[in-house]
Scaffold this active site. Structure first.
Site, PDB file in Angstrom:
ATOM      1  N   HIS A  43     -10.050   6.166  -0.198  1.00 54.28           N
ATOM      2  CA  HIS A  43      -8.666   6.360  -0.631  1.00 54.28           C
ATOM      3  C   HIS A  43      -8.180   7.805  -0.583  1.00 54.28           C
ATOM      4  O   HIS A  43      -6.995   8.045  -0.837  1.00 54.28           O
ATOM      5  CB  HIS A  43      -8.466   5.765  -2.024  1.00 54.28           C
ATOM      6  CG  HIS A  43      -8.352   4.273  -1.979  1.00 54.28           C
ATOM      7  ND1 HIS A  43      -9.443   3.451  -1.845  1.00 54.28           N
ATOM      8  CD2 HIS A  43      -7.260   3.466  -1.984  1.00 54.28           C
ATOM      9  CE1 HIS A  43      -9.034   2.201  -1.789  1.00 54.28           C
ATOM     10  NE2 HIS A  43      -7.715   2.183  -1.869  1.00 54.28           N
ATOM     11  N   ASP A  87      -1.217   3.067   8.066  1.00 58.18           N
ATOM     12  CA  ASP A  87      -1.934   2.352   9.131  1.00 58.18           C
ATOM     13  C   ASP A  87      -1.254   2.428  10.503  1.00 58.18           C
ATOM     14  O   ASP A  87      -1.890   2.142  11.513  1.00 58.18           O
ATOM     15  CB  ASP A  87      -2.108   0.872   8.750  1.00 58.18           C
ATOM     16  CG  ASP A  87      -2.811   0.704   7.419  1.00 58.18           C
ATOM     17  OD1 ASP A  87      -3.654   1.560   7.092  1.00 58.18           O
ATOM     18  OD2 ASP A  87      -2.515  -0.267   6.692  1.00 58.18           O
ATOM     19  N   THR A 101       3.539   3.148   5.702  1.00 53.31           N
ATOM     20  CA  THR A 101       2.122   2.761   5.622  1.00 53.31           C
ATOM     21  C   THR A 101       1.304   3.751   6.447  1.00 53.31           C
ATOM     22  O   THR A 101       1.761   4.174   7.517  1.00 53.31           O
ATOM     23  CB  THR A 101       1.871   1.323   6.144  1.00 53.31           C
ATOM     24  OG1 THR A 101       0.478   1.182   6.429  1.00 53.31           O
ATOM     25  CG2 THR A 101       2.633   1.006   7.405  1.00 53.31           C
ATOM     26  N   GLY A 124       0.829  -1.209   0.000  1.00 51.53           N
ATOM     27  CA  GLY A 124       0.000   0.000   0.000  1.00 51.53           C
ATOM     28  C   GLY A 124       0.861   1.255   0.000  1.00 51.53           C
ATOM     29  O   GLY A 124       1.829   1.330   0.742  1.00 51.53           O
ATOM     30  N   ARG A 167      13.885   9.802  -1.766  1.00 50.61           N
ATOM     31  CA  ARG A 167      14.851  10.901  -1.940  1.00 50.61           C
ATOM     32  C   ARG A 167      16.007  10.778  -0.942  1.00 50.61           C
ATOM     33  O   ARG A 167      17.187  10.915  -1.304  1.00 50.61           O
ATOM     34  CB  ARG A 167      14.129  12.232  -1.740  1.00 50.61           C
ATOM     35  CG  ARG A 167      15.030  13.449  -1.740  1.00 50.61           C
ATOM     36  CD  ARG A 167      14.176  14.700  -1.538  1.00 50.61           C
ATOM     37  NE  ARG A 167      14.984  15.904  -1.450  1.00 50.61           N
ATOM     38  CZ  ARG A 167      15.505  16.391  -0.331  1.00 50.61           C
ATOM     39  NH1 ARG A 167      15.313  15.746   0.820  1.00 50.61           N
ATOM     40  NH2 ARG A 167      16.216  17.491  -0.341  1.00 50.61           N
ATOM     41  N   ARG A 173      -6.567  -0.895   8.162  1.00 44.77           N
ATOM     42  CA  ARG A 173      -6.543  -2.376   8.104  1.00 44.77           C
ATOM     43  C   ARG A 173      -6.944  -2.954   9.464  1.00 44.77           C
ATOM     44  O   ARG A 173      -7.986  -2.613   9.977  1.00 44.77           O
ATOM     45  CB  ARG A 173      -5.173  -2.884   7.638  1.00 44.77           C
ATOM     46  CG  ARG A 173      -4.930  -2.586   6.173  1.00 44.77           C
ATOM     47  CD  ARG A 173      -4.123  -3.640   5.502  1.00 44.77           C
ATOM     48  NE  ARG A 173      -2.803  -3.795   6.110  1.00 44.77           N
ATOM     49  CZ  ARG A 173      -1.802  -4.423   5.557  1.00 44.77           C
ATOM     50  NH1 ARG A 173      -1.937  -4.957   4.354  1.00 44.77           N
ATOM     51  NH2 ARG A 173      -0.650  -4.532   6.156  1.00 44.77           N
ATOM     52  N   ARG A 195       1.408  -5.058  -5.722  1.00 45.76           N
ATOM     53  CA  ARG A 195       1.390  -6.284  -4.922  1.00 45.76           C
ATOM     54  C   ARG A 195       1.771  -7.399  -5.880  1.00 45.76           C
ATOM     55  O   ARG A 195       1.406  -7.369  -7.051  1.00 45.76           O
ATOM     56  CB  ARG A 195      -0.004  -6.492  -4.307  1.00 45.76           C
ATOM     57  CG  ARG A 195      -0.305  -5.384  -3.281  1.00 45.76           C
ATOM     58  CD  ARG A 195      -1.326  -5.794  -2.255  1.00 45.76           C
ATOM     59  NE  ARG A 195      -1.225  -4.954  -1.067  1.00 45.76           N
ATOM     60  CZ  ARG A 195      -1.862  -3.780  -0.909  1.00 45.76           C
ATOM     61  NH1 ARG A 195      -2.641  -3.319  -1.854  1.00 45.76           N
ATOM     62  NH2 ARG A 195      -1.715  -3.091   0.205  1.00 45.76           N
ATOM     63  N   CYS A 196       2.541  -8.351  -5.416  1.00 48.93           N
ATOM     64  CA  CYS A 196       3.084  -9.368  -6.318  1.00 48.93           C
ATOM     65  C   CYS A 196       3.017 -10.733  -5.628  1.00 48.93           C
ATOM     66  O   CYS A 196       3.842 -11.043  -4.761  1.00 48.93           O
ATOM     67  CB  CYS A 196       4.530  -8.992  -6.669  1.00 48.93           C
ATOM     68  SG  CYS A 196       5.397 -10.258  -7.592  1.00 48.93           S
ATOM     69  N   ASP A 255       0.770   0.360  11.743  1.00 44.61           N
ATOM     70  CA  ASP A 255       0.562  -0.967  12.338  1.00 44.61           C
ATOM     71  C   ASP A 255       1.843  -1.796  12.414  1.00 44.61           C
ATOM     72  O   ASP A 255       1.783  -3.021  12.528  1.00 44.61           O
ATOM     73  CB  ASP A 255      -0.507  -1.738  11.523  1.00 44.61           C
ATOM     74  CG  ASP A 255      -0.115  -1.920  10.072  1.00 44.61           C
ATOM     75  OD1 ASP A 255       0.877  -1.296   9.634  1.00 44.61           O
ATOM     76  OD2 ASP A 255      -0.797  -2.680   9.361  1.00 44.61           O
ATOM     77  N   GLY A 295       5.079  -1.925   3.979  1.00 46.27           N
ATOM     78  CA  GLY A 295       4.480  -2.405   5.211  1.00 46.27           C
ATOM     79  C   GLY A 295       4.976  -3.789   5.593  1.00 46.27           C
ATOM     80  O   GLY A 295       6.009  -4.261   5.086  1.00 46.27           O
ATOM     81  N   ASP A 296       4.248  -4.470   6.468  1.00 47.31           N
ATOM     82  CA  ASP A 296       4.756  -5.735   7.008  1.00 47.31           C
ATOM     83  C   ASP A 296       4.920  -6.813   5.935  1.00 47.31           C
ATOM     84  O   ASP A 296       5.870  -7.591   5.977  1.00 47.31           O
ATOM     85  CB  ASP A 296       3.907  -6.221   8.189  1.00 47.31           C
ATOM     86  CG  ASP A 296       2.443  -6.401   7.837  1.00 47.31           C
ATOM     87  OD1 ASP A 296       2.016  -5.867   6.795  1.00 47.31           O
ATOM     88  OD2 ASP A 296       1.732  -7.077   8.599  1.00 47.31           O
TER      89      ASP A 296
HETATM   90  P1  ADP Z   1       2.325  -4.161   2.771  1.00 49.58           P
HETATM   91  O1  ADP Z   1       3.787  -4.202   2.523  1.00 49.58           O
HETATM   92  O2  ADP Z   1       1.755  -2.763   2.621  1.00 49.58           O
HETATM   93  O3  ADP Z   1       1.947  -4.842   4.065  1.00 49.58           O
HETATM   94  P2  ADP Z   1       1.376  -6.501   1.313  1.00 49.58           P
HETATM   95  O4  ADP Z   1       1.067  -7.275   2.525  1.00 49.58           O
HETATM   96  O5  ADP Z   1       0.414  -6.545   0.181  1.00 49.58           O
HETATM   97  O6  ADP Z   1       1.588  -4.941   1.603  1.00 49.58           O
HETATM   98  O7  ADP Z   1       2.792  -7.000   0.793  1.00 49.58           O
HETATM   99  C1  ADP Z   1       3.399  -6.385  -0.339  1.00 49.58           C
HETATM  100  C2  ADP Z   1       4.136  -7.403  -1.152  1.00 49.58           C
HETATM  101  O8  ADP Z   1       5.195  -7.977  -0.372  1.00 49.58           O
HETATM  102  C3  ADP Z   1       3.318  -8.606  -1.598  1.00 49.58           C
HETATM  103  O9  ADP Z   1       2.525  -8.349  -2.733  1.00 49.58           O
HETATM  104  C4  ADP Z   1       4.410  -9.616  -1.898  1.00 49.58           C
HETATM  105  O10 ADP Z   1       5.013  -9.337  -3.162  1.00 49.58           O
HETATM  106  C5  ADP Z   1       5.444  -9.308  -0.803  1.00 49.58           C
HETATM  107  N1  ADP Z   1       5.257 -10.254   0.321  1.00 49.58           N
HETATM  108  C6  ADP Z   1       4.287 -10.236   1.263  1.00 49.58           C
HETATM  109  N2  ADP Z   1       4.404 -11.271   2.121  1.00 49.58           N
HETATM  110  C7  ADP Z   1       5.474 -11.980   1.704  1.00 49.58           C
HETATM  111  C8  ADP Z   1       6.129 -13.176   2.148  1.00 49.58           C
HETATM  112  N3  ADP Z   1       5.700 -13.857   3.236  1.00 49.58           N
HETATM  113  N4  ADP Z   1       7.207 -13.614   1.466  1.00 49.58           N
HETATM  114  C9  ADP Z   1       7.665 -12.941   0.390  1.00 49.58           C
HETATM  115  N5  ADP Z   1       7.096 -11.819  -0.094  1.00 49.58           N
HETATM  116  C10 ADP Z   1       6.030 -11.336   0.552  1.00 49.58           C
END
Ligand code: ADP
Length: 319
Positions: free
Chosen positions: A249, A127, A125, A11, A21, A171, A72-73, A129, A102-103
Site C-alpha cells: 500500500h 492501476d 485509480t 480504491g 478541488r 489489479r 466500498r459499499c 486500467d 475506478g470502473d
Molecule cells: P473501483 O471504483 O476502484 O473500481 P470497486 O470496484 O470496489 O472500486 O467499486 C466501488 C464501489 O462502486 C462499490 O463498492 C459499489 O458501491 C459501487 N459499484 C461497483 N459496481 C457496481 C454496480 N455494478 N452497480 C452499482 N454500484 C456498483
C-alpha cells in the site's frame, strides 16, 4: 443545474484531492453550489453530505488520499441501495453528481444516471486500467513511488549480487509493472496480459548470469500472482540467491506528482463543464493530451488494453 455533488469511491489514489478541488472551485466559479459526499456510495446512502465552500478545498492539492474519504459499499449494487441514494440526493436538491473512482464506481454512476440522476465519472485509480483515457489519476504518482523503491532495491541487489522479485499493484492490469520495468531497466516484467513462459524467464536469467550479470530485478504485477510464490520458483529453478519485496500500500499514498495534480485539475473541471452542458452517464478522460468524454458503459465494455508496443520494447531492451 443549481447544485451538484461530488464523491470519491473504491480504491483511493493520489490526486483525488486535486480532482475534488477542481470540481468544487469550477462549480463555484459558475455559481453552482457543491456538496461533498463522504465515504463514497455508503455516505450517499447514509446522507453523509455537506456543503463545500472555496475554503473547504484549500491546502489539499498537494495531499495524497481523499479528503472525502472512500469506501466500498455492497448495498449500493442493489436496487434498494441505489434508491436510498436517490432519496438523499432529492432531499438535498442535488441535480447532478461527479464520481471520482475506478470502473466499479463508474458502474454505480451509470445506474444513478439511468434512474434520472445525471452523473459524470472521473477516472481515479493507480492501476491505469480504465479504457477511454490514456492515464488515470494516481498512476504517475504510484509509478514514481515504485521507481524510487526499485532504485533502492537495486543498490542492495548489486551489493549482495542477488536476484530481486518485486511485486507491484495494478489489479488485473500490467501498466504499473510495465512502466516501472521500462523506467527501471528491469530484467524481466511479468504482466497478466501476457502469458510469459516460465522457462524463458529462467533461461534469460541464466544467460544474464553467465554473461557476468551479478544481480537482476524481476517485476511481477499482482495480477500475475504472488511475488513470494514466483520468487520461490525462481530460486528453485536457478539456484540464484533470490529475495522478494511486495511494495503493497505504499503505492497508494504520498503527495501526488505534478503530472497527477495537473491531470486531476483538468479532468475535475471538465466533469463540471459537461455536467453543466447537460451531459450524463459519461466519463471524462485524456487522449493524446486532449480532454475527451465517452459513454461510461461503452467504454467499460471495451476492456483495458496494455500497450503491446511498449511491452515489446521492454523485452528488446532487457535482452
Ligand atoms: P473501483 O471504483 O476502484 O473500481 P470497486 O470496484 O470496489 O472500486 O467499486 C466501488 C464501489 O462502486 C462499490 O463498492 C459499489 O458501491 C459501487 N459499484 C461497483 N459496481 C457496481 C454496480 N455494478 N452497480 C452499482 N454500484 C456498483
Amino acid at each position: 443545474m443549481k447544485k451538484i455533488g461530488v464523491l470519491t469511491s473504491g480504491g483511493d489514489a493520489p490526486g483525488m484531492n486535486a480532482a475534488i478541488r477542481a470540481v468544487v472551485r469550477k462549480a463555484i466559479y459558475h455559481d453552482i453550489e457543491v456538496y461533498g459526499i463522504k465515504y463514497g456510495y455508503q455516505g450517499l446512502i447514509d446522507g453523509n453530505i455537506e456543503k463545500m465552500e472555496l475554503g473547504s478545498v484549500g491546502d489539499i492539492i498537494q495531499r495524497g488520499g481523499t479528503k472525502l474519504y472512500s469506501a466500498r459499499c455492497e448495498e449500493f449494487k442493489t436496487e434498494a441501495g441505489q434508491q436510498k441514494g436517490i432519496e438523499q440526493l432529492k432531499k438535498h436538491d442535488i441535480d447532478g453528481l461527479v464520481v471520482i473512482g475506478g470502473d466499479g464506481s463508474f458502474r454505480g454512476a451509470k445506474k444513478l444516471t439511468e434512474k434520472g440522476y445525471p452523473c459524470i465519472g472521473v477516472p481515479g485509480t493507480i492501476d491505469n486500467d480504465i479504457p477511454g483515457t490514456d492515464f488515470t489519476i494516481g498512476f504517475d504518482t504510484a509509478l514514481n513511488t515504485i521507481i524510487e523503491a526499485i532504485d533502492k532495491i537495486r543498490d542492495t541487489a548489486t551489493s549482495h549480487e542477488r536476484t530481486y522479485v518485486v511485486e507491484v499493484m495494478g489489479r488485473d492490469a500490467g501498466d504499473l509493472a510495465l512502466w516501472a520495468g521500462l523506467a527501471d531497466g528491469a530484467e524481466t516484467i511479468m504482466v497478466p496480459e501476457r502469458n510469459e513462459d516460465f522457462d524463458d524467464v529462467v533461461q534469460r536469467l541464466k544467460r544474464g548470469h553467465d554473461r557476468g550479470k551479478k544481480h537482476s530485478i524481476i517485476i511481477v504485477a499482482e495480477g500475475v500472482g504472488s511475488g513470494f510464490d514466483f520468487g520461490q520458483r525462481i530460486k528453485e529453478a536457478t539456484d540464484l540467491e533470490t529475495r522478494v519485496t511486495v511494495l503493497g500500500h505504499t503505492q497508494r499514498g504520498g503527495s501526488p506528482t505534478a503530472a497527477d495534480r495537473v491531470l486531476a485539475s483538468r479532468l475535475g473541471a471538465k466533469a463540471v463543464d459537461i455536467l453543466l452542458a447537460g451531459k450524463a452517464g459519461r466519463m471524462v478522460g485524456i487522449q493524446n493530451n486532449k480532454l475527451v468524454d465517452h459513454d461510461i458503459l461503452e467504454v467499460l465494455d471495451q476492456g483495458h488494453m496494455l500497450d503491446m508496443d511498449m511491452y515489446k520494447l521492454s523485452q528488446e531492451l532487457s535482452i
